[in-house]
Design an enzyme around this catalytic site. Structure first.
Site, mmCIF file in Angstrom:
data_model
loop_
_atom_site.group_PDB
_atom_site.id
_atom_site.type_symbol
_atom_site.label_atom_id
_atom_site.label_comp_id
_atom_site.label_asym_id
_atom_site.label_seq_id
_atom_site.Cartn_x
_atom_site.Cartn_y
_atom_site.Cartn_z
ATOM 1 N N ASP A 51 0.910 -1.278 -0.141
ATOM 2 C CA ASP A 51 -0.078 -0.017 0.118
ATOM 3 C C ASP A 51 1.026 1.261 0.105
ATOM 4 O OD1 ASP A 51 -1.756 2.233 0.405
ATOM 5 O OD2 ASP A 51 -2.897 1.125 2.127
ATOM 6 N N LYS A 94 -2.929 17.665 -17.547
ATOM 7 C CA LYS A 94 -3.295 18.417 -16.539
ATOM 8 C C LYS A 94 -2.129 19.526 -16.071
ATOM 9 C CE LYS A 94 -5.116 15.442 -13.509
ATOM 10 N NZ LYS A 94 -4.978 14.467 -14.474
ATOM 11 N N THR A 126 1.153 5.624 -11.088
ATOM 12 C CA THR A 126 -0.163 5.603 -10.469
ATOM 13 C C THR A 126 -0.534 6.983 -9.528
ATOM 14 O OG1 THR A 126 -1.226 4.102 -8.679
ATOM 15 C CG2 THR A 126 0.944 4.615 -8.182
ATOM 16 N N MET A 185 -9.074 6.435 -14.676
ATOM 17 C CA MET A 185 -9.266 7.190 -15.919
ATOM 18 C C MET A 185 -9.075 6.235 -17.147
ATOM 19 S SD MET A 185 -6.942 10.518 -14.631
ATOM 20 C CE MET A 185 -5.442 9.851 -14.689
ATOM 21 N N TYR A 245 0.389 16.952 -9.764
ATOM 22 C CA TYR A 245 1.321 16.549 -10.802
ATOM 23 C C TYR A 245 2.758 17.324 -10.522
ATOM 24 C CZ TYR A 245 -1.669 14.165 -14.087
ATOM 25 O OH TYR A 245 -2.556 13.061 -14.893
#
Length: 353
Positions: free
Chosen positions: A48, A112, A71, A179, A144
């Site tokens: 995780d 983006k 990811t 997405m 980002y």
């Protein structure tokens, strides 16, 4: 050149394509995910990203030469996504630091970078299209940018090279992806065919009439491999698209034809998929049962909110691939083939009838 690659997000649309390509090219591939799926040639690593202790334990004995970060985690606000996703990148690279094996890190982000985060998507003063890498950052917070900064800081500290990859809308196969335009459109077309609804373009007139490009996940995987192993790709940020442009007024008809549909005329009205598909969970479960499909959960296949964001933009969006071409990446992928190939793979895997 081969080595050992750690793919972070190996079960996702980009990670799975990259892991498969690198395994086919002779790499030793470590596929990290919260629930890694079995795949030929890929060693699963269960971790995780938001549990630093468990992440350190999972990575402590691994010595990858290359890392692909493909990811992210969605949260209600950009501030939360900055905190969570920036920290995840820092934690992965910190966990690998004691081994001293990493030579290159590839980070996958997206457009983006130029269009702004979901909270301010496609608003305000935007760079001129086609987007080019030298246009830089917008004066707004963006997760980002936080991910990039985490990579840049670790690279300066630990001495590895990096690359940043900015795809447009990604067309590829992955179940449970947040997405996923191609699979979302395949599910929508199937619902229209099975229920008799009109197959309507859900987006804006600007997208229907304007030029656009997309990114096949396999094209992106090849680009990641090239940048990770080429001196020309070191310490560079790149746009990554298929290499062609199209108009949705043309592509929509080709998609409709594949599914045996007649596209409804576009009347200029925006009809978001999130609204059209809001009550379709039970409908999809019935279709899945009737056709013996492998995934009855609509939410694990379709991401209408994200497809709406792309198809509803009020501006024409195309990207420039000149930087990659000049530095030696010449691969090309026809975008209609990207969609139609995906639909064939989804049908072969019993994800659509």
């Amino acid at each position: 050149m081969t080595g050992t690659a750690l793919i972070v997000g190996a079960s996702g649309i980009v990670g799975s394509a990259t892991a498969s390509l690198m395994a086919a090219e002779g790499w030793s591939v470590l596929g990290l995910a919260r629930n890694p799926a079995a795949a030929p040639g890929i060693h699963p690593v269960r971790a995780d990203l938001h549990d630093p202790g468990a992440l350190r334990d999972a990575l402590s004995d691994l010595r990858p030469s290359h890392v692909v970060l493909a990811t992210w985690t969605r949260r209600p606000t950009e501030a939360e996504m900055i905190r969570l996703n920036g920290q995840a990148v820092r934690d992965v690279l910190e966990a690998l630091r004691p081994g001293g094996s990493v030579r290159h890190v590839a980070l996958v982000t997206g457009l983006k970078h130029y269009l702004g985060p979901f909270e301010n998507y496609g608003t305000g003063r935007l760079p001129q299209t086609p987007f080019r890498e030298e246009q830089g950052r917008l004066p707004v917070e963006n997760f980002y940018y936080a991910q990039e900064d985490a990579v840049f800081e670790a690279a300066a500290r630990d001495g590895f090279t990096w690359s940043v990859h900015r795809p447009h809308s990604i067309v590829g196969k992955a179940v449970g992806n947040a997405m996923n335009m191609g699979t979302t459109l395949a599910v929508y077309a199937t619902l229209c065919r099975e229920t008799g609804r009109p197959f309507r373009f859900p987006g804006s007139a600007a997208q229907w009439n304007g030029l656009v490009d997309v990114t096949d996940a396999r094209q992106l995987a090849h680009h990641i491999l090239w940048a990770s192993t080429s001196r020309a790709g070191a310490d560079e940020a790149f746009n990554v698209v298929n290499g062609d442009v199209f108009r949705w007024s043309w592509m929509w008809e080709r998609i409709a034809r594949w599914f045996g549909l007649e596209p409804a005329p576009f009347d200029g009205m925006v009809r978001p998929l999130e609204e059209q598909m809001a009550g379709d969970a039970a409908v999809w479960a019935e279709i899945a049962a009737r056709h013996g499909l492998a995934e009855p959960d609509l939410d694990r296949l379709a991401s209408p909110w994200h497809t709406d964001a792309d198809l509803g933009r009020p501006i024409e969006v195309v990207t420039d691939m000149g930087k990659s071409r000049r530095l030696g990446f010449l691969r090309y992928q026809p975008s209609d083939d990207a969609f139609l190939d995906l639909f064939g793979r989804l049908r072969a895997d019993r994800l659509i009838p």
